[in-house]
Design a protein around this motif. Structure first.
Motif, PDB file in Angstrom:
ATOM      1  N   ALA A 142       0.806  -1.107   0.253  1.00 14.64           N
ATOM      2  CA  ALA A 142      -0.213  -0.100  -0.268  1.00 14.64           C
ATOM      3  C   ALA A 142       0.867   1.185   0.027  1.00 14.64           C
ATOM      4  CB  ALA A 142      -1.080   0.094   1.302  1.00 14.64           C
ATOM      5  N   VAL A 143       2.125   1.422   0.527  1.00 14.49           N
ATOM      6  CA  VAL A 143       2.740   2.822   0.519  1.00 14.49           C
ATOM      7  C   VAL A 143       4.066   1.918  -0.534  1.00 14.49           C
ATOM      8  CG1 VAL A 143       2.311   2.817   2.708  1.00 14.49           C
ATOM      9  CG2 VAL A 143       4.623   1.488   2.605  1.00 14.49           C
ATOM     10  N   SER A 144       4.046   1.226  -1.174  1.00 11.13           N
ATOM     11  CA  SER A 144       5.477   1.142  -1.995  1.00 11.13           C
ATOM     12  C   SER A 144       4.950   1.518  -3.478  1.00 11.13           C
ATOM     13  CB  SER A 144       5.968   0.048  -2.381  1.00 11.13           C
ATOM     14  OG  SER A 144       5.072  -1.400  -0.838  1.00 11.13           O
ATOM     15  N   GLY A 145       6.428   1.972  -4.264  1.00 11.25           N
ATOM     16  CA  GLY A 145       5.936   2.554  -5.420  1.00 11.25           C
ATOM     17  C   GLY A 145       5.575   4.370  -5.233  1.00 11.25           C
ATOM     18  N   GLY A 146       5.572   4.868  -4.197  1.00 10.14           N
ATOM     19  CA  GLY A 146       5.564   6.345  -4.293  1.00 10.14           C
ATOM     20  C   GLY A 146       4.134   5.992  -3.710  1.00 10.14           C
ATOM     21  N   ARG A 147       3.434   5.866  -3.773  1.00 10.53           N
ATOM     22  CA  ARG A 147       1.578   4.886  -3.213  1.00 10.53           C
ATOM     23  C   ARG A 147       1.595   5.738  -1.915  1.00 10.53           C
ATOM     24  NH1 ARG A 147      -2.305   3.047  -0.615  1.00 10.53           N
ATOM     25  NH2 ARG A 147      -4.531   3.014  -1.873  1.00 10.53           N
ATOM     26  N   GLN A 148       0.301   6.542  -1.918  1.00 13.23           N
ATOM     27  CA  GLN A 148       0.377   6.923   0.156  1.00 13.23           C
ATOM     28  C   GLN A 148      -0.978   6.594  -0.171  1.00 13.23           C
ATOM     29  OE1 GLN A 148       2.104  11.606  -0.500  1.00 13.23           O
ATOM     30  NE2 GLN A 148       1.857  10.830   1.311  1.00 13.23           N
ATOM     31  N   ARG A 149      -1.153   6.245   1.104  1.00 15.64           N
ATOM     32  CA  ARG A 149      -2.295   5.604   1.708  1.00 15.64           C
ATOM     33  C   ARG A 149      -3.831   7.266   1.510  1.00 15.64           C
ATOM     34  NH1 ARG A 149      -3.364   0.698   3.701  1.00 15.64           N
ATOM     35  NH2 ARG A 149      -1.304   0.283   5.227  1.00 15.64           N
ATOM     36  N   PRO A 150      -5.154   6.385   1.133  1.00 11.74           N
ATOM     37  CA  PRO A 150      -5.852   8.439   0.566  1.00 11.74           C
ATOM     38  C   PRO A 150      -6.366   9.266   1.519  1.00 11.74           C
ATOM     39  CG  PRO A 150      -6.795   5.376   0.416  1.00 11.74           C
ATOM     40  CD  PRO A 150      -5.594   5.624   1.497  1.00 11.74           C
ATOM     41  N   TRP A 151      -6.200   8.898   3.029  1.00  9.50           N
ATOM     42  CA  TRP A 151      -5.476   9.856   4.087  1.00  9.50           C
ATOM     43  C   TRP A 151      -4.784  10.837   4.047  1.00  9.50           C
ATOM     44  CZ3 TRP A 151      -7.006   4.690   4.965  1.00  9.50           C
ATOM     45  CH2 TRP A 151      -6.471   4.372   5.460  1.00  9.50           C
ATOM     46  N   ALA A 152      -3.746  10.459   3.386  1.00  6.33           N
ATOM     47  CA  ALA A 152      -1.998  11.867   3.729  1.00  6.33           C
ATOM     48  C   ALA A 152      -1.706  12.629   2.666  1.00  6.33           C
ATOM     49  CB  ALA A 152      -1.294   9.670   3.208  1.00  6.33           C
ATOM     50  N   GLN A 153      -2.417  12.753   2.295  1.00  3.45           N
ATOM     51  CA  GLN A 153      -2.494  14.469   1.755  1.00  3.45           C
ATOM     52  C   GLN A 153      -3.504  15.182   2.302  1.00  3.45           C
ATOM     53  OE1 GLN A 153      -1.538  14.675  -2.574  1.00  3.45           O
ATOM     54  NE2 GLN A 153      -1.222  12.766  -2.830  1.00  3.45           N
ATOM     55  N   LEU A 154      -4.077  15.613   3.820  1.00  3.60           N
ATOM     56  CA  LEU A 154      -4.718  15.961   4.250  1.00  3.60           C
ATOM     57  C   LEU A 154      -4.486  17.526   4.516  1.00  3.60           C
ATOM     58  CD1 LEU A 154      -7.004  14.447   6.942  1.00  3.60           C
ATOM     59  CD2 LEU A 154      -7.306  14.446   4.518  1.00  3.60           C
ATOM     60  N   THR A 155      -3.226  17.810   4.853  1.00  6.30           N
ATOM     61  CA  THR A 155      -2.950  19.440   3.985  1.00  6.30           C
ATOM     62  C   THR A 155      -2.385  19.784   3.329  1.00  6.30           C
ATOM     63  OG1 THR A 155      -0.821  18.110   4.543  1.00  6.30           O
ATOM     64  CG2 THR A 155      -1.578  18.636   6.576  1.00  6.30           C
ATOM     65  N   GLY A 156      -2.492  19.199   1.905  1.00  3.94           N
ATOM     66  CA  GLY A 156      -2.435  19.878   0.950  1.00  3.94           C
ATOM     67  C   GLY A 156      -3.160  19.459  -0.121  1.00  3.94           C
ATOM     68  N   ALA A 157      -4.775  19.282   0.385  1.00  2.33           N
ATOM     69  CA  ALA A 157      -6.249  18.715  -0.563  1.00  2.33           C
ATOM     70  C   ALA A 157      -7.496  19.025   0.279  1.00  2.33           C
ATOM     71  CB  ALA A 157      -5.340  17.294  -1.040  1.00  2.33           C
ATOM     72  N   GLN A 158      -7.332  19.543   1.225  1.00  2.64           N
ATOM     73  CA  GLN A 158      -8.310  19.604   2.114  1.00  2.64           C
ATOM     74  C   GLN A 158      -9.501  20.097   1.008  1.00  2.64           C
ATOM     75  OE1 GLN A 158      -6.702  22.670   5.062  1.00  2.64           O
ATOM     76  NE2 GLN A 158      -5.871  21.315   6.155  1.00  2.64           N
ATOM     77  N   GLU A 159      -9.847  20.555   0.171  1.00  3.19           N
ATOM     78  CA  GLU A 159     -11.218  21.292  -0.722  1.00  3.19           C
ATOM     79  C   GLU A 159     -11.503  19.808  -0.771  1.00  3.19           C
ATOM     80  OE1 GLU A 159     -11.302  24.876   1.391  1.00  3.19           O
ATOM     81  OE2 GLU A 159     -12.694  23.688   0.148  1.00  3.19           O
ATOM     82  N   PRO A 160     -11.067  19.366  -1.962  1.00  4.37           N
ATOM     83  CA  PRO A 160     -11.663  17.917  -2.209  1.00  4.37           C
ATOM     84  C   PRO A 160     -12.029  17.367  -0.966  1.00  4.37           C
ATOM     85  CG  PRO A 160      -9.554  17.928  -3.704  1.00  4.37           C
ATOM     86  CD  PRO A 160      -9.878  18.909  -2.109  1.00  4.37           C
ATOM     87  N   VAL A 161     -11.075  17.162  -0.073  1.00  2.03           N
ATOM     88  CA  VAL A 161     -11.683  15.463   1.299  1.00  2.03           C
ATOM     89  C   VAL A 161     -13.059  16.077   2.068  1.00  2.03           C
ATOM     90  CG1 VAL A 161     -10.681  15.162   2.952  1.00  2.03           C
ATOM     91  CG2 VAL A 161      -8.613  14.920   1.026  1.00  2.03           C
TER      92      VAL A 161
END
Length: 392
Positions: free
Chosen positions: A355-374
């Motif tokens: 789930a974190v290989s190849g540069g993948r992040q968890r679906p909730w792992a960008q809450l500081t930079g993509a708050q509006e879509p969430v």
């Protein structure tokens, strides 16, 4: 840097083999309120917009952080266990923010940490509400108020001190990843990579804060209906026993998460640091770290056995004896519960590593930079939870 290849179908076997090196038990003493807490925390995080969709909820649920909370607090239930599970869940959501680009941007990490710290300074009665800070900060604001509400000042000060130590450790880790942490004399003394922790002792000194054990231990006091006086909490041997608890959890976590952290290239792992310094086989480093964990745990139990006599000599009353015994149990639950959860969660098996290989992040792992879509996903109907974990 050494390289290490591990086929997905062998990782579970490797984890079990490594876990067998520990001399202390993996707890199975689970609170009967765990399943209810599981549902509560997913509802709570979803209410703040942490999850974008059903797939995100399912991926989070597979990690079974509720089991970790249920093992940490096996005598808690109802609202208390819900609160403990909210804390554990928020910890991991917050921690996952730093696995990608953010974790290598010290200035951005400092801004995020400062924003969380500001919430701890808000007036409990008149702090901001509905401020539009985004899912991560708004959920923390709610958590902070609920944890501190009605607690004695001495406990709230203690809890905040431990929390700030935890938060500031993320900035230091970011500085180390980027090689920008100032060092005395400009030398790290290791001959290793710039920015890498200098030794097992150095990485341990940082991880004692970043592992987040101390705030979890703090909850044992309100859950148990007591508050340890500062002199007892901060004196010998309880302060040293808490440090030993930190160390056991750090070493256990570093062994359990080893394949995951090798996959993402994270250097803040005592096994990896020992491997880099000593050379040889990876499993030699694993055994060395397991031996350190076992030594800390043995010391803890030997000291726990001496505590009643020490308290009697100090003139402690029966209530103090009982409170200390409960607190010692709480430390033991954290050490053995962490190992028990590590063997059950999908976070450290082949699913967690993939789930974190190849540069993948968890679906909730960008809450500081993509708050509006969430944030747009708030109010969506939540999926029902099955009786068992649901891997991604």
């Amino acid at each position: 840097m050494h390289t290490h290849a591990s086929r997905p179908h062998t990782r579970r076997t490797a984890l079990l083999r490594r876990a067998a090196l520990f001399d202390f038990p993996a707890s199975t003493d689970l609170s009967p309120g765990t399943e209810a807490a599981r549902h509560h925390t997913i509802q709570w995080l979803s209410r703040f917009g942490v999850f974008e969709d059903r797939a995100s909820v399912a991926e989070y649920d597979a990690l079974r952080f509720d089991v970790l909370a249920g093992l940490f607090y096996p005598r808690a239930s109802g609202a208390e266990l819900d609160l403990g599970n909210d804390l554990v869940g928020w910890y991991f959501v917050f921690d996952d923010q730093f696995d990608g680009e953010l974790g290598c941007r010290p200035e951005a990490v400092a801004r995020l940490v400062a924003a969380v710290v500001r919430i701890t300074e808000e007036d409990e009665e008149h702090g901001r509400a509905g401020s539009g800070d985004g899912p991560l900060l708004e959920s923390f604001r709610d958590l902070w108020r609920r944890i501190n509400s009605g607690r004695p000042r001495v406990w709230r000060d203690r809890f905040r001190h431990h929390w700030l130590e935890y938060l500031h450790s993320y900035h230091r880790e970011a500085l180390e990843r980027t090689g920008t942490l100032p060092r005395a004399g400009g030398e790290d003394g290791t001959g290793g990579e710039a920015g890498a922790p200098r030794s097992v002792e150095a990485v341990l000194a940082l991880r004692r804060h970043s592992i987040g054990v101390q705030p979890c231990l703090d909850l044992n006091e309100p859950f148990g209906g007591y508050t340890l006086p500062p002199a007892l909490h901060g004196g010998f041997p309880l302060a040293r026993m808490r440090e030993a608890t930190d160390d056991v959890v750090v070493f256990t976590n570093d062994i359990a998460s080893l394949d995951k952290e090798l996959a993402v290239g994270d250097v803040h792992n005592s096994v990896i640091v020992q491997w880099e310094r000593a050379g040889g086989e990876l499993e030699d480093a694993v055994r060395h770290i397991a031996d350190l964990a076992n030594a800390r745990y043995r010391w803890f139990e030997e000291t726990a056995a001496r505590l009643p006599a020490l308290l009697t000599e100090a003139g402690a009353d029966p209530d103090t004896h009982q409170a200390v015994a409960r607190y010692v149990d709480g430390m033991r639950y954290v050490m053995t519960g962490n190992l028990g959860w590590s063997l059950r969660t999908a976070r450290y098996d082949e699913r967690g590593t993939e789930a974190v290989s190849g540069g993948r992040q968890r679906p909730w792992a960008q809450l500081t930079g993509a708050q509006e879509p969430v944030r747009a996903g708030r109010g969506a109907a939540l999926p029902p939870l099955s009786g068992g974990s649901r891997p991604r």
